[in-house]
Design a protein around this motif. Structure first.
Motif, PDB file in Angstrom:
ATOM      1  N   THR A 168       0.833  -1.201   0.000  1.00 46.15           N
ATOM      2  CA  THR A 168       0.000   0.000   0.000  1.00 46.15           C
ATOM      3  C   THR A 168       0.867   1.250   0.000  1.00 46.15           C
ATOM      4  OG1 THR A 168      -1.758  -1.152   1.210  1.00 46.15           O
ATOM      5  CG2 THR A 168      -1.821   1.243   1.231  1.00 46.15           C
ATOM      6  N   ARG A 169       1.905   1.255   0.807  1.00 41.26           N
ATOM      7  CA  ARG A 169       2.780   2.428   0.882  1.00 41.26           C
ATOM      8  C   ARG A 169       3.508   2.661  -0.445  1.00 41.26           C
ATOM      9  NH1 ARG A 169       2.706   4.486   5.763  1.00 41.26           N
ATOM     10  NH2 ARG A 169       2.357   3.155   7.584  1.00 41.26           N
ATOM     11  N   ARG A 170       3.986   1.591  -1.071  1.00 37.41           N
ATOM     12  CA  ARG A 170       4.685   1.749  -2.352  1.00 37.41           C
ATOM     13  C   ARG A 170       3.745   2.325  -3.407  1.00 37.41           C
ATOM     14  NH1 ARG A 170       6.792  -3.429  -1.211  1.00 37.41           N
ATOM     15  NH2 ARG A 170       5.351  -4.335  -2.749  1.00 37.41           N
ATOM     16  N   ALA A 171       2.506   1.821  -3.430  1.00 32.65           N
ATOM     17  CA  ALA A 171       1.537   2.333  -4.402  1.00 32.65           C
ATOM     18  C   ALA A 171       1.244   3.804  -4.139  1.00 32.65           C
ATOM     19  CB  ALA A 171       0.248   1.508  -4.335  1.00 32.65           C
ATOM     20  N   CYS A 172       1.049   4.164  -2.880  1.00 30.25           N
ATOM     21  CA  CYS A 172       0.717   5.550  -2.549  1.00 30.25           C
ATOM     22  C   CYS A 172       1.880   6.492  -2.830  1.00 30.25           C
ATOM     23  CB  CYS A 172       0.279   5.653  -1.087  1.00 30.25           C
ATOM     24  SG  CYS A 172      -1.332   4.865  -0.776  1.00 30.25           S
ATOM     25  N   ASP A 173       3.121   5.994  -2.722  1.00 24.25           N
ATOM     26  CA  ASP A 173       4.275   6.822  -3.084  1.00 24.25           C
ATOM     27  C   ASP A 173       4.200   7.228  -4.553  1.00 24.25           C
ATOM     28  OD1 ASP A 173       5.374   6.819  -0.571  1.00 24.25           O
ATOM     29  OD2 ASP A 173       6.728   5.134  -0.963  1.00 24.25           O
ATOM     30  N   LYS A 174       3.779   6.294  -5.413  1.00 30.10           N
ATOM     31  CA  LYS A 174       3.612   6.611  -6.835  1.00 30.10           C
ATOM     32  C   LYS A 174       2.447   7.575  -7.038  1.00 30.10           C
ATOM     33  CE  LYS A 174       5.299   2.153  -8.605  1.00 30.10           C
ATOM     34  NZ  LYS A 174       4.941   0.967  -9.431  1.00 30.10           N
ATOM     35  N   PHE A 175       1.362   7.359  -6.288  1.00 28.84           N
ATOM     36  CA  PHE A 175       0.148   8.131  -6.501  1.00 28.84           C
ATOM     37  C   PHE A 175       0.303   9.588  -6.070  1.00 28.84           C
ATOM     38  CE2 PHE A 175      -2.508   3.996  -5.983  1.00 28.84           C
ATOM     39  CZ  PHE A 175      -2.160   3.632  -7.272  1.00 28.84           C
ATOM     40  N   ARG A 176       1.231   9.872  -5.180  1.00 28.04           N
ATOM     41  CA  ARG A 176       1.427  11.262  -4.760  1.00 28.04           C
ATOM     42  C   ARG A 176       1.857  12.148  -5.920  1.00 28.04           C
ATOM     43  NH1 ARG A 176       4.422   9.160  -0.308  1.00 28.04           N
ATOM     44  NH2 ARG A 176       3.205   9.085   1.622  1.00 28.04           N
ATOM     45  N   GLU A 177       2.497  11.564  -6.916  1.00 28.89           N
ATOM     46  CA  GLU A 177       3.105  12.348  -7.987  1.00 28.89           C
ATOM     47  C   GLU A 177       2.184  12.532  -9.184  1.00 28.89           C
ATOM     48  OE1 GLU A 177       6.746  10.476  -8.993  1.00 28.89           O
ATOM     49  OE2 GLU A 177       7.620  10.677  -6.978  1.00 28.89           O
ATOM     50  N   ILE A 178       1.016  11.905  -9.186  1.00 29.07           N
ATOM     51  CA  ILE A 178       0.106  12.000 -10.322  1.00 29.07           C
ATOM     52  C   ILE A 178      -1.312  12.242  -9.816  1.00 29.07           C
ATOM     53  CG2 ILE A 178       1.509  10.498 -11.811  1.00 29.07           C
ATOM     54  CD1 ILE A 178      -0.436   8.208 -11.118  1.00 29.07           C
ATOM     55  N   PRO A 179      -2.169  12.866 -10.635  1.00 30.71           N
ATOM     56  CA  PRO A 179      -3.590  12.913 -10.255  1.00 30.71           C
ATOM     57  C   PRO A 179      -4.123  11.488 -10.154  1.00 30.71           C
ATOM     58  CG  PRO A 179      -3.120  14.440 -12.052  1.00 30.71           C
ATOM     59  CD  PRO A 179      -1.895  13.587 -11.893  1.00 30.71           C
ATOM     60  N   VAL A 180      -4.872  11.214  -9.109  1.00 29.54           N
ATOM     61  CA  VAL A 180      -5.304   9.836  -8.899  1.00 29.54           C
ATOM     62  C   VAL A 180      -6.621   9.806  -8.134  1.00 29.54           C
ATOM     63  CG1 VAL A 180      -4.140   9.512  -6.676  1.00 29.54           C
ATOM     64  CG2 VAL A 180      -4.466   7.541  -8.179  1.00 29.54           C
ATOM     65  N   ALA A 181      -7.386   8.761  -8.394  1.00 28.38           N
ATOM     66  CA  ALA A 181      -8.560   8.440  -7.585  1.00 28.38           C
ATOM     67  C   ALA A 181      -8.383   6.998  -7.118  1.00 28.38           C
ATOM     68  CB  ALA A 181      -9.847   8.605  -8.393  1.00 28.38           C
ATOM     69  N   ILE A 182      -8.140   6.822  -5.827  1.00 26.72           N
ATOM     70  CA  ILE A 182      -7.918   5.492  -5.264  1.00 26.72           C
ATOM     71  C   ILE A 182      -9.264   4.913  -4.855  1.00 26.72           C
ATOM     72  CG2 ILE A 182      -6.742   4.163  -3.481  1.00 26.72           C
ATOM     73  CD1 ILE A 182      -4.717   6.441  -3.286  1.00 26.72           C
ATOM     74  N   MET A 183      -9.603   3.784  -5.448  1.00 26.78           N
ATOM     75  CA  MET A 183     -10.916   3.179  -5.236  1.00 26.78           C
ATOM     76  C   MET A 183     -10.831   2.086  -4.184  1.00 26.78           C
ATOM     77  SD  MET A 183     -14.070   2.934  -6.042  1.00 26.78           S
ATOM     78  CE  MET A 183     -14.958   1.888  -4.896  1.00 26.78           C
ATOM     79  N   ASN A 184     -11.791   2.077  -3.250  1.00 26.03           N
ATOM     80  CA  ASN A 184     -11.818   1.064  -2.201  1.00 26.03           C
ATOM     81  C   ASN A 184     -13.253   0.600  -1.976  1.00 26.03           C
ATOM     82  OD1 ASN A 184     -11.757  -0.340   0.343  1.00 26.03           O
ATOM     83  ND2 ASN A 184      -9.820   0.662   0.805  1.00 26.03           N
ATOM     84  N   PHE A 185     -13.498  -0.688  -2.219  1.00 24.95           N
ATOM     85  CA  PHE A 185     -14.765  -1.300  -1.808  1.00 24.95           C
ATOM     86  C   PHE A 185     -14.590  -1.718  -0.350  1.00 24.95           C
ATOM     87  CE2 PHE A 185     -15.238  -2.339  -6.455  1.00 24.95           C
ATOM     88  CZ  PHE A 185     -16.347  -1.532  -6.665  1.00 24.95           C
ATOM     89  N   VAL A 186     -15.129  -0.917   0.557  1.00 21.02           N
ATOM     90  CA  VAL A 186     -14.782  -1.029   1.975  1.00 21.02           C
ATOM     91  C   VAL A 186     -15.267  -2.335   2.597  1.00 21.02           C
ATOM     92  CG1 VAL A 186     -14.929   0.153   4.204  1.00 21.02           C
ATOM     93  CG2 VAL A 186     -14.857   1.485   2.101  1.00 21.02           C
ATOM     94  N   GLU A 187     -16.317  -2.924   2.038  1.00 22.23           N
ATOM     95  CA  GLU A 187     -16.808  -4.187   2.607  1.00 22.23           C
ATOM     96  C   GLU A 187     -15.847  -5.350   2.346  1.00 22.23           C
ATOM     97  OE1 GLU A 187     -21.550  -3.885   1.947  1.00 22.23           O
ATOM     98  OE2 GLU A 187     -20.269  -3.090   0.352  1.00 22.23           O
ATOM     99  N   GLY A 188     -14.965  -5.175   1.361  1.00 22.23           N
ATOM    100  CA  GLY A 188     -13.962  -6.195   1.089  1.00 22.23           C
ATOM    101  C   GLY A 188     -14.433  -7.346   0.227  1.00 22.23           C
ATOM    102  N   THR A 189     -15.714  -7.445  -0.014  1.00 19.72           N
ATOM    103  CA  THR A 189     -16.289  -8.506  -0.820  1.00 19.72           C
ATOM    104  C   THR A 189     -17.678  -8.071  -1.261  1.00 19.72           C
ATOM    105  OG1 THR A 189     -16.853 -10.879  -0.867  1.00 19.72           O
ATOM    106  CG2 THR A 189     -17.332  -9.692   1.169  1.00 19.72           C
ATOM    107  N   ARG A 190     -18.224  -8.771  -2.240  1.00 15.15           N
ATOM    108  CA  ARG A 190     -19.560  -8.409  -2.724  1.00 15.15           C
ATOM    109  C   ARG A 190     -20.634  -8.850  -1.723  1.00 15.15           C
ATOM    110  NH1 ARG A 190     -18.998 -11.528  -8.178  1.00 15.15           N
ATOM    111  NH2 ARG A 190     -17.294 -12.428  -6.958  1.00 15.15           N
ATOM    112  N   PHE A 191     -21.639  -7.987  -1.573  1.00  9.27           N
ATOM    113  CA  PHE A 191     -22.756  -8.259  -0.660  1.00  9.27           C
ATOM    114  C   PHE A 191     -23.575  -9.437  -1.174  1.00  9.27           C
ATOM    115  CE2 PHE A 191     -27.141  -7.998   0.608  1.00  9.27           C
ATOM    116  CZ  PHE A 191     -27.112  -7.552   1.928  1.00  9.27           C
ATOM    117  N   THR A 192     -23.891 -10.351  -0.268  1.00  7.83           N
ATOM    118  CA  THR A 192     -24.910 -11.374  -0.512  1.00  7.83           C
ATOM    119  C   THR A 192     -25.701 -11.532   0.787  1.00  7.83           C
ATOM    120  OG1 THR A 192     -23.608 -13.286   0.207  1.00  7.83           O
ATOM    121  CG2 THR A 192     -23.388 -12.622  -2.100  1.00  7.83           C
ATOM    122  N   PRO A 193     -26.958 -11.965   0.701  1.00 10.81           N
ATOM    123  CA  PRO A 193     -27.722 -12.193   1.932  1.00 10.81           C
ATOM    124  C   PRO A 193     -27.042 -13.196   2.860  1.00 10.81           C
ATOM    125  CG  PRO A 193     -29.184 -12.161   0.028  1.00 10.81           C
ATOM    126  CD  PRO A 193     -27.786 -12.145  -0.509  1.00 10.81           C
TER     127      PRO A 193
END
Length: 307
Positions: A168-193
């Motif tokens: 995560t840190r290595r990726a964010c080091d790259k992202f600091r230098e470019i316009p970026v939108a970091i996407m996170n599906f916070v639930e970690g998996t797709r919802f099912t009943p």
């Protein structure tokens, strides 16, 4: 005897096949140039020149998304209902948080935000690098690949948790230098009943949020992020599959976007080792998720009243 009536042509399979072939053709046409530019970038002798090639890579990816979105408009009758009240910036730095019900969510997010915010980067399972064509494309676009270890695996080998944090840190080091939108599906998996019941989730329409990934991104990016885009996606006709999308069986999609400030008190804490900070962060995340659950219920209720 009359002329025999020819058997009816199965239009649905033909439609799904036709649209799928168009999507594959669009992917092939864009991945080739993307990989060529990525190869040239890797061979360039200086960091400045390599950075100058990034807009070409981003432009190719946005063109691929744009053609996919055009096909959604051209071949599907799905109606998109988007609620938002902010000005977005294509050169901004955003953390995008969304609920997750289907792979259709990614198509929705790309259609809503393409060329309005920077190209969205997802944290992907490491195994996805082997997906034909797309895996190489994600690699060329600096999508971060993660181990996604289970709690049992981490309990047996604690160093595995550190690997994902470092990735995560290595990726964010790259992202600091470019316009970026970091996407996170916070639930970690797709919802099912079934997952909802197994978790004992306190939310009506959502799984429990996983705060760790969000905390690590906020810590690694610091003040480099401008805002959080909190996205709620609702499918009033029911949770769809990609086949439902290709078969034009999704009548309406509702998307609600809130722009949220990043709480300064959550930027510089040790989520892994500071229990008090971790509790505060989880409380903030749970509050955000409670509001999202209410938004999702409202979006589904609105459609029910119209029907």
């Amino acid at each position: 005897m009359g002329t025999p009536v020819p058997p009816a042509i199965p239009m649905l399979p033909l439609r799904v096949t036709f649209v799928s072939l168009l999507l594959v053709a669009n992917t092939v046409l864009h991945v080739g140039p993307l990989l060529l530019v990525a190869l040239i970038k890797a061979l360039l002798p200086s960091k400045r020149l390599r950075k100058a090639s990034d807009p070409w890579l981003t432009g190719i990816a946005e063109s691929w998304i744009g053609v996919n979105s055009w096909m959604v408009d051209r071949f599907f009758r799905t109606r998109f209902h988007v609620q938002e009240d902010m000005t977005l910036h294509e050169d901004g730095h955003y953390l995008v948080l969304a609920n997750h019900q289907s792979w259709v969510d990614i198509v929705v997010l790309q259609k809503v935000f393409n060329r309005r915010i920077p190209l969205m980067r997802f944290f992907l399972k490491r195994q996805l690098i082997w997906v034909p064509l797309l895996g190489l494309a994600w690699w060329a676009l600096d999508f971060p690949f993660m181990g996604r270890h289970t709690p049992k695996q981490i309990a047996r080998r604690p160093e595995l948790a550190g690997r994902d944090i470092e990735a995560t840190r290595r990726a964010c080091d790259k992202f600091r230098e470019i316009p970026v939108a970091i996407m996170n599906f916070v639930e970690g998996t797709r919802f099912t009943p079934e997952k909802h019941a197994r978790q004992g989730s306190p939310y009506r329409h959502l799984l429990k949020p996983k705060s760790g990934g969000v905390a690590f991104v906020l810590d690694a990016m610091g003040t480099g992020l401008h805002a959080i885009l909190d996205v709620t996606i609702a499918y009033p006709a029911g949770r769809p599959s990609m086949v439902d999308l290709l078969a034009d069986r999704i009548p309406d999609i509702h998307v609600h976007v809130r722009q949220r400030p990043i709480p300064e008190e959550l930027l510089h804490g040790d989520y892994q080792n500071d229990r008090a900070f971790r509790v505060r962060f989880q409380q903030w995340m749970n509050g955000l998720w409670q509001e999202k659950d209410e938004d999702l219920g409202r979006l589904l209720g609105e459609e029910a009243r119209v029907a």
